[in-house]
Design an enzyme around this catalytic site. Structure first.
Site, mmCIF file in Angstrom:
data_model
loop_
_atom_site.group_PDB
_atom_site.id
_atom_site.type_symbol
_atom_site.label_atom_id
_atom_site.label_comp_id
_atom_site.label_asym_id
_atom_site.label_seq_id
_atom_site.Cartn_x
_atom_site.Cartn_y
_atom_site.Cartn_z
ATOM 1 N N HIS A 86 4.416 4.058 13.027
ATOM 2 C CA HIS A 86 4.720 4.097 11.595
ATOM 3 C C HIS A 86 5.788 5.165 11.385
ATOM 4 O O HIS A 86 5.509 6.366 11.471
ATOM 5 C CB HIS A 86 3.445 4.441 10.813
ATOM 6 N N HIS A 98 8.976 6.834 9.071
ATOM 7 C CA HIS A 98 9.698 6.966 7.807
ATOM 8 C C HIS A 98 11.172 7.204 8.132
ATOM 9 O O HIS A 98 11.509 7.672 9.223
ATOM 10 C CB HIS A 98 9.124 8.113 6.978
ATOM 11 N N ASN A 103 10.076 4.755 3.570
ATOM 12 C CA ASN A 103 9.587 4.025 4.729
ATOM 13 C C ASN A 103 10.734 3.283 5.401
ATOM 14 O O ASN A 103 11.800 3.076 4.820
ATOM 15 C CB ASN A 103 8.519 3.020 4.308
ATOM 16 N N ARG A 146 0.834 -1.208 0.000
ATOM 17 C CA ARG A 146 0.000 0.000 0.000
ATOM 18 C C ARG A 146 0.862 1.248 0.000
ATOM 19 O O ARG A 146 0.958 1.966 -0.975
ATOM 20 C CB ARG A 146 -0.945 -0.013 1.218
ATOM 21 N N ASP A 147 1.546 1.498 1.090
ATOM 22 C CA ASP A 147 2.312 2.736 1.241
ATOM 23 C C ASP A 147 3.469 2.788 0.248
ATOM 24 O O ASP A 147 3.826 3.863 -0.245
ATOM 25 C CB ASP A 147 2.837 2.834 2.677
ATOM 26 N N CYS A 161 4.626 9.581 1.375
ATOM 27 C CA CYS A 161 3.293 10.159 1.179
ATOM 28 C C CYS A 161 3.297 11.104 -0.020
ATOM 29 O O CYS A 161 4.040 12.087 -0.026
ATOM 30 C CB CYS A 161 2.849 10.911 2.432
#
Length: 321
Positions: free
Chosen positions: A216, A218, A258, A16-17, A249
């Site tokens: 979460h 980065h 990430n 996803r990310d 993002c």
């Protein structure tokens, strides 16, 4: 630093990310093959996509198909992101085990990311919970969990510093609106270990450790693993990461990178924390990723250097392959 023992859950967010940050689209079959390879390496929770408008993120247009395939993998908890009620409805219909709702602490980021104010984003949680609770018991998404990720919790590339009191207040409101868990996201890579430790300590005091969804981070400024240690010190045991460090993002300028799953797993296992992940099989999954995205740049120190001589998993009953 105190010694750590026990288990840690790695929630893989690459499908996803990672993929949403790329300009090209990974073919559906390749996505499914990659997810299968990640699960075969021992990852038990994977965020497989997001239910958003295909006009905004064509990379995610096949999310329902990917969820359906991922649900067939034994023992895998299937997550998907949904930015609003329409997306959540599609996620429930597809049969996700958990839906992740992004709520930005930064007003500017919220408008850029989901075209809503933070107040509207928080209010939508109650509507999404009501929708879920109203589903017939025999529908796939009737028992789906609802988790909130507080984006830009450590800083925003548009607004700059984010008040910590606002982060905690929004976390409490999210629980009040019906969220079952709230995690903190360093969307922009602004966080540092002191800040991470302080904010998670306050979050736990406010909503309880059992409702902390995870962290979460980065690695935009190289602080990802250090921030994990800071969160571990507060009792956090769930961490998002993306294979090969893919992601960022698209609505937060400069928010690249990430946390690399392979590097995170190695660090935790070396510290005596059981992740249940086979690092060598995980590194092998990078080839499956590249088969779907030929020529893509992959990151990760462990994949480059290999496992050190004499490395042992925290769970010695699971030797290195």
């Amino acid at each position: 630093m105190a010694a750590h023992t026990g288990t840690v859950l790695i929630s893989e967010v690459g499908p996803r990310d990672g993929l949403q940050a790329l300009k090209r689209t990974m073919p559906t079959e390749a996505k499914i093959n990659w997810i299968k390879a990640l699960a075969a390496a021992g990852l038990t929770e994977i965020e497989v996509g997001s239910f958003v408008s295909p006009k905004l993120l064509p990379q995610m247009a096949d999310c329902a198909q990917v969820v359906a395939a991922a649900r067939e993998i034994p023992g895998l908890t299937v997550l998907a992101l949904a930015p609003n009620l329409k997306g959540a409805a599609a996620a429930f219909d597809a049969g996700v085990h958990k839906v992740s709702l992004p709520v930005s602490v930064s007003e500017s980021h919220s408008k850029a990311n989901i075209n809503r104010t933070t107040e509207q984003a928080i209010a939508a949680i109650a509507d999404i919970k009501a929708l879920r609770d109203g589903l017939p018991d025999d529908t796939p998404g009737a028992k789906a969990g609802i988790e909130i990720g507080l984006s830009t919790a450590f800083g925003c590339t548009i607004e700059g510093p984010v008040p910590e009191d606002r982060v905690i207040r929004m976390a409490a409101l999210a629980i009040e609106m019906g969220a079952e868990a709230v995690g903190l996201s360093d969307t922009t890579g602004y966080g540092n270990p002191a800040q991470v430790g302080r904010l998670f300590r306050r979050l736990i005091a406010e909503i309880g450790l059992d409702r902390v969804g995870g962290a979460h981070f980065h690695n935009t400024r190289g602080q990802g693993l250090a921030n994990v240690i800071a969160a571990l010190e507060q009792g956090v045991t769930t961490f998002d990461a993306s294979q090969a460090g893919l992601g960022g993002c698209p609505y937060a300028p400069g928010a690249t990178g990430n946390l690399v799953t392979e590097d995170l797993v190695w660090m935790l296992e070396s510290m005596g924390l059981d992740t249940g992940v086979d690092i060598e099989r995980l590194i092998g999954a990078r080839e499956v990723l590249l088969a779907g995205l030929p020529g893509e740049t992959l990151y990760g120190h462990v994949a480059d250097a290999g496992l050190p001589l004499g490395f042992e998993y925290a769970n010695q009953a699971r030797p290195a392959a």
